[in-house]
Design a protein around this motif. Structure first.
Motif, PDB file in Angstrom:
ATOM      1  N   GLU A 289       9.392  22.088  -1.082  1.00 36.31           N
ATOM      2  CA  GLU A 289       9.759  23.471  -1.408  1.00 36.31           C
ATOM      3  C   GLU A 289      10.381  23.567  -2.803  1.00 36.31           C
ATOM      4  N   GLY A 290       9.684  24.261  -3.702  1.00 36.42           N
ATOM      5  CA  GLY A 290      10.203  24.439  -5.047  1.00 36.42           C
ATOM      6  C   GLY A 290      10.189  23.182  -5.879  1.00 36.42           C
ATOM      7  N   CYS A 291       9.474  22.161  -5.440  1.00 34.63           N
ATOM      8  CA  CYS A 291       9.535  20.887  -6.147  1.00 34.63           C
ATOM      9  C   CYS A 291       8.170  20.336  -6.506  1.00 34.63           C
ATOM     10  N   CYS A 292       7.554  19.686  -5.546  1.00 34.44           N
ATOM     11  CA  CYS A 292       6.467  18.782  -5.893  1.00 34.44           C
ATOM     12  C   CYS A 292       5.282  18.885  -4.940  1.00 34.44           C
ATOM     13  N   LYS A 293       4.165  18.303  -5.377  1.00 35.49           N
ATOM     14  CA  LYS A 293       2.935  18.341  -4.585  1.00 35.49           C
ATOM     15  C   LYS A 293       2.163  17.042  -4.805  1.00 35.49           C
ATOM     16  N   LEU A 294       1.237  16.785  -3.897  1.00 34.79           N
ATOM     17  CA  LEU A 294       0.359  15.624  -4.026  1.00 34.79           C
ATOM     18  C   LEU A 294      -0.738  15.945  -5.032  1.00 34.79           C
ATOM     19  N   LEU A 295      -0.837  15.129  -6.075  1.00 30.05           N
ATOM     20  CA  LEU A 295      -1.915  15.313  -7.047  1.00 30.05           C
ATOM     21  C   LEU A 295      -3.221  14.728  -6.501  1.00 30.05           C
ATOM     22  N   GLY A 296      -3.107  13.581  -5.808  1.00 24.04           N
ATOM     23  CA  GLY A 296      -4.297  12.976  -5.218  1.00 24.04           C
ATOM     24  C   GLY A 296      -4.151  11.483  -5.029  1.00 24.04           C
ATOM     25  N   ASP A 297      -5.094  10.904  -4.282  1.00 24.18           N
ATOM     26  CA  ASP A 297      -5.159   9.457  -4.117  1.00 24.18           C
ATOM     27  C   ASP A 297      -5.660   8.813  -5.405  1.00 24.18           C
ATOM     28  N   ILE A 298      -5.377   7.514  -5.537  1.00 24.01           N
ATOM     29  CA  ILE A 298      -5.907   6.747  -6.662  1.00 24.01           C
ATOM     30  C   ILE A 298      -7.060   5.902  -6.139  1.00 24.01           C
ATOM     31  N   PRO A 299      -8.296   6.222  -6.510  1.00 21.52           N
ATOM     32  CA  PRO A 299      -9.449   5.480  -5.995  1.00 21.52           C
ATOM     33  C   PRO A 299      -9.373   3.985  -6.316  1.00 21.52           C
ATOM     34  N   GLY A 300      -9.812   3.186  -5.366  1.00 20.78           N
ATOM     35  CA  GLY A 300      -9.883   1.746  -5.593  1.00 20.78           C
ATOM     36  C   GLY A 300      -8.581   0.994  -5.405  1.00 20.78           C
ATOM     37  N   THR A 301      -7.552   1.654  -4.843  1.00 18.89           N
ATOM     38  CA  THR A 301      -6.253   0.987  -4.691  1.00 18.89           C
ATOM     39  C   THR A 301      -5.935   0.614  -3.247  1.00 18.89           C
ATOM     40  N   GLU A 302      -6.950   0.648  -2.371  1.00 18.41           N
ATOM     41  CA  GLU A 302      -6.703   0.288  -0.983  1.00 18.41           C
ATOM     42  C   GLU A 302      -6.237  -1.170  -0.903  1.00 18.41           C
ATOM     43  N   GLY A 303      -5.246  -1.429  -0.046  1.00 22.68           N
ATOM     44  CA  GLY A 303      -4.720  -2.785   0.071  1.00 22.68           C
ATOM     45  C   GLY A 303      -4.268  -3.098   1.478  1.00 22.68           C
ATOM     46  N   ASP A 304      -4.280  -4.393   1.822  1.00 24.23           N
ATOM     47  CA  ASP A 304      -3.819  -4.864   3.126  1.00 24.23           C
ATOM     48  C   ASP A 304      -2.314  -5.084   3.098  1.00 24.23           C
ATOM     49  N   THR A 305      -1.616  -4.481   4.048  1.00 28.15           N
ATOM     50  CA  THR A 305      -0.188  -4.700   4.206  1.00 28.15           C
ATOM     51  C   THR A 305       0.017  -5.749   5.292  1.00 28.15           C
ATOM     52  N   SER A 306       0.695  -6.830   4.939  1.00 30.84           N
ATOM     53  CA  SER A 306       0.790  -7.986   5.831  1.00 30.84           C
ATOM     54  C   SER A 306       2.209  -8.515   5.886  1.00 30.84           C
ATOM     55  N   ILE A 307       2.415  -9.494   6.753  1.00 34.33           N
ATOM     56  CA  ILE A 307       3.711 -10.166   6.886  1.00 34.33           C
ATOM     57  C   ILE A 307       3.714 -11.375   5.964  1.00 34.33           C
ATOM     58  N   ALA A 308       4.758 -11.511   5.157  1.00 23.93           N
ATOM     59  CA  ALA A 308       4.876 -12.628   4.227  1.00 23.93           C
ATOM     60  C   ALA A 308       5.731 -13.737   4.829  1.00 23.93           C
ATOM     61  N   LEU A 309       5.304 -14.987   4.594  1.00 23.11           N
ATOM     62  CA  LEU A 309       6.042 -16.153   5.076  1.00 23.11           C
ATOM     63  C   LEU A 309       6.085 -17.213   3.977  1.00 23.11           C
ATOM     64  N   ARG A 310       6.962 -18.184   4.136  1.00 26.98           N
ATOM     65  CA  ARG A 310       7.022 -19.258   3.160  1.00 26.98           C
ATOM     66  C   ARG A 310       5.713 -20.058   3.172  1.00 26.98           C
ATOM     67  N   LYS A 311       5.343 -20.575   2.029  1.00 25.06           N
ATOM     68  CA  LYS A 311       4.139 -21.383   1.904  1.00 25.06           C
ATOM     69  C   LYS A 311       4.154 -22.535   2.913  1.00 25.06           C
ATOM     70  N   GLY A 312       3.046 -22.691   3.618  1.00 24.28           N
ATOM     71  CA  GLY A 312       2.901 -23.803   4.546  1.00 24.28           C
ATOM     72  C   GLY A 312       3.470 -23.579   5.926  1.00 24.28           C
ATOM     73  N   ASP A 313       4.059 -22.387   6.179  1.00 22.93           N
ATOM     74  CA  ASP A 313       4.623 -22.110   7.504  1.00 22.93           C
ATOM     75  C   ASP A 313       3.494 -21.627   8.420  1.00 22.93           C
ATOM     76  N   ASN A 314       2.529 -22.510   8.648  1.00 23.46           N
ATOM     77  CA  ASN A 314       1.292 -22.130   9.332  1.00 23.46           C
ATOM     78  C   ASN A 314       1.494 -21.783  10.805  1.00 23.46           C
ATOM     79  N   GLU A 315       2.383 -22.517  11.470  1.00 23.29           N
ATOM     80  CA  GLU A 315       2.595 -22.259  12.893  1.00 23.29           C
ATOM     81  C   GLU A 315       3.134 -20.855  13.120  1.00 23.29           C
ATOM     82  N   LEU A 316       4.120 -20.457  12.317  1.00 21.99           N
ATOM     83  CA  LEU A 316       4.686 -19.117  12.475  1.00 21.99           C
ATOM     84  C   LEU A 316       3.654 -18.064  12.087  1.00 21.99           C
ATOM     85  N   ARG A 317       2.847 -18.331  11.069  1.00 22.77           N
ATOM     86  CA  ARG A 317       1.815 -17.369  10.677  1.00 22.77           C
ATOM     87  C   ARG A 317       0.825 -17.133  11.813  1.00 22.77           C
TER      88      ARG A 317
END
Length: 249
Positions: free
Chosen positions: A192-220
């Motif tokens: 209200e009285g502020c802002c709006k969505l201009l649009g998506d940025i094409p080609g920026t789709e990405g996977d959101t995942s859980i991060a772990l320390r390198k080599g922590d294969n069992e927990l992964r």
């Protein structure tokens, strides 16, 4: 004497098992509706509910640890916690430092502008003369610098998305770049009285995942199985519907 030694051994085994089944989760707490902190200091949001659901599937106790975004990977590597469940996109640069699970949702970037903005598109050419804000050490911040900054835009980075949003409202920015879902949440509160969505940025789709320390294969692999399990039994969909009214996977 033997009975006492056996009893001590048993207690040690129980204690070791309890420690093994405690998973410390790093979460930013400044990225609503995915993660935020309430008035009492308690973490809440989509990431929090997903983390707790995954720990339940793994029959592990979740211990949530709030951590500023800029220091979240260093804190993981320093063993402050065991995993990051905080809407982190799996990028090539991050993958050199940490390992990632299978994704638990997918996202894309978008741009918001003031309601009276004359901007009409999200391309680098259209935003090359703009002052653009984004969160530092984030995919949106990296994109803003790599694409808009190189095209000539003045890119300003902030510790949190809310700080960038405040400068957009006050007129110190022409646009902000953010992940689409939290940007829509922010716009709903500030439209209200502020802002709006201009649009998506094409080609920026990405996977959101859980991060772990390198080599922590069992927990992964434990996390990967748990992600499949909460998808299969409907837990994931219920959490997603609660926050977004749809399955964002």
């Amino acid at each position: 004497m033997l009975k006492s030694m056996l009893a001590v051994t048993a207690l040690c085994a129980i204690s070791a098992q309890a420690q093994a089944d405690t998973i410390r989760i790093g979460i930013e707490g400044a990225y609503p509706p995915f993660n935020a902190v309430d008035a009492s200091g308690k973490l809440y949001g989509f990431d929090v509910d997903i983390a707790n659901a995954l720990c339940e599937k793994m029959q592990a106790q979740c211990v949530l640890v709030a951590q500023d975004w800029d220091g979240i990977i260093p804190a993981l590597m320093a063993r402050k916690f065991d995993a990051i469940v905080s809407s982190m996109v799996d990028t090539e640069e991050r993958s050199r430092r940490v390992d990632f699970t299978e994704p638990y949702y997918r996202t894309r970037l978008a741009v918001a502008v003031p309601n009276d903005s004359k901007l009409t598109g999200t391309s680098a050419d259209e935003l090359k003369d703009s002052v653009i804000g984004a969160q530092s050490s984030s995919t949106q911040g990296m994109y803003a610098e790599d694409v808009y900054g190189k095209a000539g835009a003045d890119v300003r980075l902030y510790p949190t998305p809310d700080e960038a949003g405040t400068d957009l409202i006050s007129g110190r920015l022409d646009a902000i770049v953010h992940d689409k879902f939290p940007l829509l949440e922010w716009l709903e509160k500030n439209s209200e009285g502020c802002c709006k969505l201009l649009g998506d940025i094409p080609g920026t789709e990405g996977d959101t995942s859980i991060a772990l320390r390198k080599g922590d294969n069992e927990l992964r692999e434990r996390f990967n199985k748990a992600i499949k399990d909460i998808r299969a039994d409907g837990t994931y969909q219920k959490i997603s519907e609660h926050y977004f009214g749809a399955d964002i996977y």
